[in-house]
Design an enzyme around this catalytic site. Structure first.
Site, PDB file in Angstrom:
ATOM      1  CB  CYS A   1      52.510  11.217  50.027  1.00 38.00           C
ATOM      2  SG  CYS A   1      52.995  12.941  50.227  1.00 38.00           S
TER       3      CYS A   1
ATOM      4  CD  GLU B   1      47.515   8.711  44.971  1.00 32.80           C
ATOM      5  OE1 GLU B   1      48.666   8.303  44.704  1.00 32.80           O
ATOM      6  OE2 GLU B   1      47.266   9.401  45.985  1.00 32.80           O
TER       7      GLU B   1
ATOM      8  CG  HIS C   1      49.758  11.954  46.234  1.00 27.53           C
ATOM      9  ND1 HIS C   1      49.123  11.196  47.194  1.00 27.53           N
ATOM     10  CD2 HIS C   1      50.306  12.995  46.884  1.00 27.53           C
ATOM     11  CE1 HIS C   1      49.279  11.760  48.377  1.00 27.53           C
ATOM     12  NE2 HIS C   1      49.992  12.856  48.217  1.00 27.53           N
TER      13      HIS C   1
END
Ligand code: GLN
Length: 540
Positions: free
Chosen positions: A388, A519, A517
């Site tokens: 990001c 993750e 994102h």
């Protein structure tokens, strides 16, 4: 809400906490959910938070930990990350109750006239509303089991209404359909070196004062609970002896389902709810890998929220997923980019580091340090992943030092820059409210065949990741960036937004970035592809 019994046999598990906050109630709840999904049941988690914010989207990550984003764009707290990772599901925003949401809904109902003639009261109106919410989620989602986690610790004023609603559930859903789990703390004072049960007894007394008798007590402790203390807790707190479970400190939360199982939690779940829970063999195998790590890599996370590891919780989890799958120990170093003022600083701080992550972030603090880090990684061929804000700053660095646009910047930092390579999205310009107004949730990206990232995402044509940002690579600079060799490996379906970038393999071992994102969707059984790629590049 009629006080008649529901007759659909849905099961409800209520998890409360006592003594201290931060004992890992979310992980304990997710672990129980993980064990139950093994029985092939649909487990839906609901988290109840006492705060008056509608959601945690506007809270500082250093105070509250990472803001977790869901597919539907909901901003929720980190516990939802545990639920998704332990249950293998995509959660929804309305599975998170906050007092902000509850009161907002009640105010609307009252103005509409739903309570005409009545005095609107905490009990029964607020508690009924909370229960209706539980039942609606349970029905809409066709849940077999609803896992309700009540935030905070028993006795906190702000969570009383949730506890009261959960007490009332028992009569409505039937005794054989509800299980109460209470997580407490077992200290071992250094002077006596003995496991102490008093805080647990007092915490359970508070819970029983509120009409809830726990079926399972999980005692968080630095050691396994010994038989003596289990017996004592069983007697004083009126739970079965097999209902006292050690919540031992672990180096990795994924071990918890194995630990709870070894502690016998499945037998009490079977007795109380008639569910055959357990650990799946695939999960067990990956957890076993964690004790057989063959290699070591050092990864630096270079950001500004380095004082609280929870600010980057999902990134740390994604790295653990890689660790288990690649049998590699990953040592993480947090680098505060406010301390990086030059290439010499970057060199010094990155000594011995095999790979670097520049994570998401907001505001201008520490930005120039991050740009220094990116430059060092790009020029010195150090594996790099920009997430990001990390992608945005990799783009700024590339524009400055490769494209020769010396004053390139993001308008988040310098509104008047002559070269706004990162700029606010047009539809964001008019936005005034700060809550839930970013580009939030899952968005698809069309991948460029032949790129590193495309290969990492199993050569899929289209991938979906979650977003949380207001700024983007400015379309006016797409051409110059690409002309100088930056590869746009994934774009939004309309071709306007840059979602993934990379440098070609011939130029760099691993230099990738994403506006998303990744993750957030990483799982133990299926690590986020870009993290997997990073760790693999470090190992090689
Ligand atoms: N501050 C940047 C933006 O709003 C990046 C946000 C993030 O990293 N999540 O676009």
């Amino acid at each position: 809400m009629p006080r008649k019994k529901r007759n659909d046999n849905k099961k409800f598990i209520v998890v409360t906490g006592g003594v201290l906050s931060g004992l890992g109630k979310g992980v304990a709840a997710a672990t129980i959910g993980n064990l139950i999904t093994k029985a092939g049941l649909r487990v839906i988690p609901i988290k109840c938070d006492g705060y008056l914010n509608v959601d945690p989207g506007t809270m500082n990550p250093v105070e509250h930990g990472e803001v977790f984003v869901l597919d539907d764009g909901g901003e929720v707290d980190m516990d939802f990350g545990h639920y998704e990772r332990f249950l293998g599901i995509n959660c929804k925003f309305n599975w998170n109750l906050t007092m902000g949401k509850v009161y907002e809904a009640l105010r609307v109902k009252e103005r509409r006239g739903d309570y005409l003639g009545k005095t609107v009261q905490l009990i029964p109106h607020v508690t009924d509303h909370i229960k209706e919410w539980f039942y609606k989620v349970a029905d809409d989602e066709k849940a077999d089991v609803v896992l309700i986690e009540v935030g905070g610790t028993v006795g906190d004023i702000e969570n009383e209404l949730y506890i009261e609603a959960c007490r009332q559930l028992k009569r409505e859903v039937g005794e054989c359909n509800i299980l109460y789990v209470h997580l407490t703390y077992i200290p071992i004072p250094t002077n006596v070196h003995e496991q102490k049960s008093k805080p647990t007894q007092q915490s359970v007394a508070l819970l029983r004062e509120r009409g809830i008798d726990p079926d399972i007590i999980i005692g968080r402790c630095s050691e396994y609970l010994d038989a003596h203390i289990k017996k004592k807790i069983s007697t004083f707190c009126d739970v079965e002896e097999n209902g006292v479970i050690s919540g031992i400190d672990v180096d990795c939360v994924y071990k918890m389902p194995v630990i709870f199982s070894d502690e016998g939690i499945n037998s009490i779940i079977k007795e109380k709810l008639c569910i055959d829970s357990g650990v799946s063999p695939e999960w067990k195998k990956l957890v076993d890998n964690l004790d057989k790590l063959e290699k070591t890599v050092n990864i630096a996370i270079c950001g500004k929220y380095t004082k609280l590891e929870d600010s980057y919780a999902s990134i740390l989890e994604a790295l653990k997923h890689c660790s288990a799958n690649l049998k590699t120990k990953i040592c993480v170093k947090m680098i505060d980019t406010e301390k990086v003022g030059s290439q010499a600083d970057a060199k010094k701080l990155l000594e011995g580091i095999d790979g670097v992550i520049v994570p998401g972030g907001f505001g201008s603090r520490g930005i120039e340090g991050k740009i220094q880090i990116v430059q060092y990684c790009r020029e010195k061929n150090i594996p790099f992943l920009g997430i990001c804000l990390g992608l945005q700053l990799a783009t700024v660095e590339f524009a400055r030092n490769v494209c020769g646009l010396k004053d390139a910047n993001t308008t988040e930092v310098d509104e008047k820059t002559k070269n706004p390579v990162i700029d606010i999205m047009p539809e964001q310009k008019e936005v005034k409210d700060k809550g839930a107004t970013m580009r939030l949730g899952a968005y698809p990206a069309i991948m460029k065949p032949g790129t590193i990232i495309w290969a990492l995402y199993s050569k899929q044509k289209e991938v979906s990741e979650r977003h949380r940002h207001r700024y983007e690579v400015n379309p006016e600079y797409h051409e110059v960036l690409q002309k100088h060799g930056l590869v746009f490996s994934g774009m939004s379906p309309d071709g306007k937004l840059v979602e993934f970038i990379e440098l070609p393999k011939e130029k760099h071992k691993y230099f990738v970035g994403t506006q998303a994102h990744p993750e957030l969707k990483s799982k133990l059984e299926k690590p986020g592809p870009l993290f997997y790629g990073l760790v693999k590049a470090c190992v090689e």
